[in-house]
Motif scaffolding. Sequence first.
Motif, short mmCIF file in Angstrom:
data_model
loop_
_atom_site.label_atom_id
_atom_site.label_comp_id
_atom_site.label_asym_id
_atom_site.label_seq_id
_atom_site.Cartn_x
_atom_site.Cartn_y
_atom_site.Cartn_z
N LEU A 99 -32.00 -26.73 -9.10
CA LEU A 99 -32.44 -26.02 -10.31
C LEU A 99 -31.50 -24.85 -10.60
O LEU A 99 -31.08 -24.65 -11.75
CB LEU A 99 -33.87 -25.48 -10.10
CG LEU A 99 -35.00 -26.52 -10.06
CD1 LEU A 99 -36.31 -25.86 -9.59
CD2 LEU A 99 -35.20 -27.17 -11.44
N MET A 100 -31.16 -24.09 -9.56
CA MET A 100 -30.35 -22.90 -9.78
C MET A 100 -28.91 -23.27 -10.12
O MET A 100 -28.29 -22.64 -10.98
CB MET A 100 -30.40 -22.01 -8.53
CG MET A 100 -29.86 -20.62 -8.76
SD MET A 100 -30.73 -19.72 -10.07
CE MET A 100 -32.09 -19.01 -9.13
N LYS A 101 -28.37 -24.29 -9.47
CA LYS A 101 -26.98 -24.67 -9.77
C LYS A 101 -26.88 -25.19 -11.20
O LYS A 101 -25.89 -24.94 -11.88
CB LYS A 101 -26.51 -25.75 -8.78
CG LYS A 101 -26.13 -25.14 -7.43
CD LYS A 101 -25.21 -26.06 -6.65
CE LYS A 101 -24.65 -25.34 -5.44
NZ LYS A 101 -24.89 -26.04 -4.20
N TYR A 103 -28.86 -24.22 -13.62
CA TYR A 103 -29.03 -23.04 -14.46
C TYR A 103 -27.71 -22.27 -14.57
O TYR A 103 -27.33 -21.80 -15.63
CB TYR A 103 -30.11 -22.13 -13.88
CG TYR A 103 -30.41 -20.94 -14.74
CD1 TYR A 103 -31.36 -21.02 -15.76
CD2 TYR A 103 -29.72 -19.73 -14.58
CE1 TYR A 103 -31.62 -19.92 -16.58
CE2 TYR A 103 -29.97 -18.64 -15.40
CZ TYR A 103 -30.91 -18.73 -16.38
OH TYR A 103 -31.16 -17.66 -17.20
N ALA A 104 -27.00 -22.15 -13.45
CA ALA A 104 -25.76 -21.37 -13.42
C ALA A 104 -24.56 -22.20 -13.90
O ALA A 104 -23.43 -21.73 -13.91
CB ALA A 104 -25.50 -20.85 -12.01
N GLY A 105 -24.81 -23.45 -14.29
CA GLY A 105 -23.73 -24.27 -14.82
C GLY A 105 -22.84 -24.87 -13.75
O GLY A 105 -21.74 -25.34 -14.02
N ALA A 106 -23.32 -24.90 -12.51
CA ALA A 106 -22.48 -25.43 -11.42
C ALA A 106 -22.75 -26.91 -11.16
O ALA A 106 -22.05 -27.53 -10.36
CB ALA A 106 -22.71 -24.64 -10.14
N ASN A 108 -23.51 -30.45 -13.46
CA ASN A 108 -23.69 -31.02 -14.78
C ASN A 108 -24.66 -32.18 -14.72
O ASN A 108 -24.30 -33.29 -14.35
CB ASN A 108 -22.35 -31.50 -15.33
CG ASN A 108 -21.41 -30.32 -15.52
OD1 ASN A 108 -21.82 -29.27 -16.02
ND2 ASN A 108 -20.17 -30.48 -15.08
N ALA D 92 -24.30 -15.57 -12.90
CA ALA D 92 -25.62 -15.85 -12.33
C ALA D 92 -25.59 -16.29 -10.87
O ALA D 92 -26.62 -16.24 -10.20
CB ALA D 92 -26.30 -16.93 -13.17
N HIS D 93 -24.44 -16.76 -10.37
CA HIS D 93 -24.51 -17.51 -9.11
C HIS D 93 -24.96 -16.69 -7.91
O HIS D 93 -25.76 -17.16 -7.11
CB HIS D 93 -23.18 -18.23 -8.84
CG HIS D 93 -22.00 -17.33 -8.73
ND1 HIS D 93 -21.45 -16.70 -9.81
CD2 HIS D 93 -21.27 -16.96 -7.67
CE1 HIS D 93 -20.43 -15.97 -9.42
NE2 HIS D 93 -20.30 -16.10 -8.12
N MET D 100 -33.31 -17.25 -5.14
CA MET D 100 -33.86 -18.52 -4.67
C MET D 100 -34.05 -18.53 -3.16
O MET D 100 -35.05 -19.06 -2.67
CB MET D 100 -32.94 -19.66 -5.11
CG MET D 100 -33.54 -21.04 -4.95
SD MET D 100 -35.07 -21.26 -5.90
CE MET D 100 -34.40 -21.73 -7.51
N LYS D 245 -14.60 -21.75 -9.79
CA LYS D 245 -15.86 -22.44 -9.57
C LYS D 245 -16.08 -22.69 -8.08
O LYS D 245 -17.17 -22.42 -7.55
CB LYS D 245 -15.85 -23.78 -10.33
CG LYS D 245 -17.19 -24.46 -10.37
CD LYS D 245 -17.18 -25.72 -11.24
CE LYS D 245 -18.47 -26.51 -11.03
NZ LYS D 245 -18.51 -27.76 -11.79
#
Lengths: 278, 278, 278, 278
Positions: A99-101, A103-106, A108, D92-93, D100, D245
């Motif tokens: 969920l967090m990755k 959200y952070a765009g990490a 796809n 955000a990361h 989390m 990244k």
Amino acid sequence: MEKKILLTDCPDAKGLIAKITNICYKHQLNIIKNDEFVDHEQGRFFMRTELEGRFNDETLLADLDDTLPQGAERRLVKAENKRIVILVTKEAHCLGDILMKRYAGALNLEIAAVIGNYDTLAELTGKFDIPFHTVSHDGVDRAEHERQVRAIIDSYAPDYVVLAKYMRVLTPDFVKAYPRKIINIHHSFLPAFIGARPYLQAFNRGVKIIGATAHFVTDDLDEGPIIEQDVTHVDHTFTADDMAKAGRDVEKSVLSRALGLVLAERVFVHGNKTVVFK
Amino acid sequence: MEKKILLTDCPDAKGLIAKITNICYKHQLNIIKNDEFVDHEQGRFFMRTELEGRFNDETLLADLDDTLPQGAERRLVKAENKRIVILVTKEAHCLGDILMKRYAGALNLEIAAVIGNYDTLAELTGKFDIPFHTVSHDGVDRAEHERQVRAIIDSYAPDYVVLAKYMRVLTPDFVKAYPRKIINIHHSFLPAFIGARPYLQAFNRGVKIIGATAHFVTDDLDEGPIIEQDVTHVDHTFTADDMAKAGRDVEKSVLSRALGLVLAERVFVHGNKTVVFK
Amino acid sequence: MEKKILLTDCPDAKGLIAKITNICYKHQLNIIKNDEFVDHEQGRFFMRTELEGRFNDETLLADLDDTLPQGAERRLVKAENKRIVILVTKEAHCLGDILMKRYAGALNLEIAAVIGNYDTLAELTGKFDIPFHTVSHDGVDRAEHERQVRAIIDSYAPDYVVLAKYMRVLTPDFVKAYPRKIINIHHSFLPAFIGARPYLQAFNRGVKIIGATAHFVTDDLDEGPIIEQDVTHVDHTFTADDMAKAGRDVEKSVLSRALGLVLAERVFVHGNKTVVFK
Amino acid sequence: MEKKILLTDCPDAKGLIAKITNICYKHQLNIIKNDEFVDHEQGRFFMRTELEGRFNDETLLADLDDTLPQGAERRLVKAENKRIVILVTKEAHCLGDILMKRYAGALNLEIAAVIGNYDTLAELTGKFDIPFHTVSHDGVDRAEHERQVRAIIDSYAPDYVVLAKYMRVLTPDFVKAYPRKIINIHHSFLPAFIGARPYLQAFNRGVKIIGATAHFVTDDLDEGPIIEQDVTHVDHTFTADDMAKAGRDVEKSVLSRALGLVLAERVFVHGNKTVVFK
């Protein structure tokens, strides 16, 4: 200009790279990135080609079918986000990481829904505005429980089903319904510590390393094709609980790396093994 | 049946993979393994092709020259052991590792000779029946010393010169004589701790990781194209000497991995960077 | 000023650190380094104390015996090089690594002799002026072969026996003769791939990581207390042979790290596990 | 039964372990875990003692003060969750990872508040019901901006201030207000690539490894005592963006490991270095 990925998996033969890349060239498609591998022992050829241009899928695939040897599999897929459904039980770390990755765009991907056999993770899922379905296994038999889970999965038509610490064993019927589409994270460095409570097994054995394994699910429990593995060092100061805690960090990082690879169409399944173009 | 490696390095253009693999196919050469990379920022294409068959080098290269864009470099090299000359000072670990790996069959290379500015490592080299030349820098100026060293190197006509903890700075003249042919192991994780006594610098800075860097030597000291790097964790219990000791393990493993890559023709140099097909 | 190491291993009780360090203080010994660990589950206390000063072993140990709880084991050992005998078969990498590390001063030990069931490694051993004994297993039964090997080992009175890829299974009698004194390198990440040909097993399973395990030898084959483990990443391009080659690098590094730990008296054996003070 | 941690940091002297553990024993405190380290070069002694029992802090500390050498620092701290305030900008990361991990129970800490110089991360923070304060630097001078930020921080009286990709340089006044209390994550393997845009610097240099560094903030930008570092391998296929990244994964894991260590009172600061008992 569109981007697609051509995946070829066929018996090895002379000139395959030339033949396939010629067809791409003829179609005026630009090759952004190309990876190929020949399994000389099995005589099998694998190629992943990232293409850019104007696609006429039908004629491109027809040209390939005219050229490739018998027994070839080829797929032309869009290079865009895949949709997944996640199955969970009670542990938050793998679901939370995905969920967090995202959200952070990490990562796809599109998370269509999360299904739990408990409602423990409904709140966490809700924070990210993703539907959560509780399908309790309480008071229903295994077949009926799976029927209910499958109905929800199918309503979302996902590309992949991700078992993010889903602690129930799937029946062969369930597995057959999603061939090469179910990704599991196993809490051990397979094939060590197959089965239940691997961290307790690891503790009792006094190992100095613990690990995790992401694999496709097949009928053989814990025996499907391995996508990714990693380990972390432990020592005598670790209790079984400490090992489990350290293990959770490896589990979530292995699962999200495996997801990234599968969703980018970098993984071929070949018998009980994988070819992974990183 | 012979094996050779075709190395292509040229401005990027459409259809290059198709064109090059077509020529190989036309020459009835089988592609064992193929790697390519496009540097989209620089617009440069790199391809390494392992070929098997009967080679007519002249016509193959002529066909390639007809096809490849202007500014292309292409080499067709034999896939066989390369010959190296090793330069050392007093430390045994890197030289010893190369000698032993070659003895155990873990490194495919021919060590033509070892040259030292001290005779400290003559005994170790002699154990493996390899000629050792002492060229003392005592009482001669730098130019004369290098002239003597170069004369010995040149008498062996090596493919590469390996600096295995050779603690003297080379002059631009020396470097120019062996372009892209000198491989050095630097005792730090470049670009950290450039210059002298890096482990003391690392100790004083209180770092938690130390590393080593294998690179081609260019005129800029410690600034040549990096081939391989690795690190190891250290902590507050390490003295500067302990760090140096831990560092030696990284140094030798990084150097021998870099050697393996360069000698298998897996490394392209491109400006001040490398493309390494592992 | 002398250096010794005090090793205490006893049932846990209140005040043990105070009591033991008091005794050291009373004897005017300086503590260079102290490590302790309590296994709260088993109620067992482990302490390793590096001491410096003038030792009266008898009174020091008597004071400890007066103080420590029933069931305590304590040893006061010299902090100096240990003597090992190495058993080998045909593979050079582990033996070569130990020989070279000792030559370069990276391993503090005395290699008393090498024994092989083939003479393959006699030449390599001879380069370093160490006696090599060939004890062929050809035409003798297992008991007789082991009797001959043990006679040679015992003639050197080593502190430890190191199996550096010795490919014969030891009988319980042999193992009993050297309790907690035999160190083996196992070519897999135990407990995965127990038994023969682990790299072929690993290849067939399609794992993404292979490893090695150094352990004390007990009666249970591949089941003794683990000292050290490590892994390396592999992928689909690795044949079973490539895996074995990559594995050899891990094997030798794990074995020499385990040796370093054991010879520095940093390893306690406790049931089927180890406590390792790094 | 209560748990506390005794932290001792003083000039080295004979018998310190015995003296300190005697006092604990006299107070009928049980030692759960003890770690000590002597920096022989600096003549400094560090000890961390986890204690359990009934504490009379005043008499315990008085007994210690009577016993320890001049110049000793000693602290007796509760072994409970610490409170932190997190400063962020837009990325955000790192924040997401801390949020989390705390949610999943993998980090024992209380997040009192998050302060951002943009409101980008207000939504993410809000999901976890933690107050977010936007303090824009727009239109105010640096001193005034810091005054506002400090007022908010101080209103929460946190144990530590965590810079989770806070992209503004702090003034010496700010740093002085929270001595050894500000933890920063630096997006490079210090001391390589000090300063701005380290991933672009790394890309341009063609490194094969990138890293991240968690450190206490002092007046010297990027020069404070290092707590934790780690790296990840990159290669020629990585653009500067890909490096950034990959770097984000290292940044967040290094920062959360450093936090875990600091908050568990495992880190001593000593000059410009740290002693970290893992």
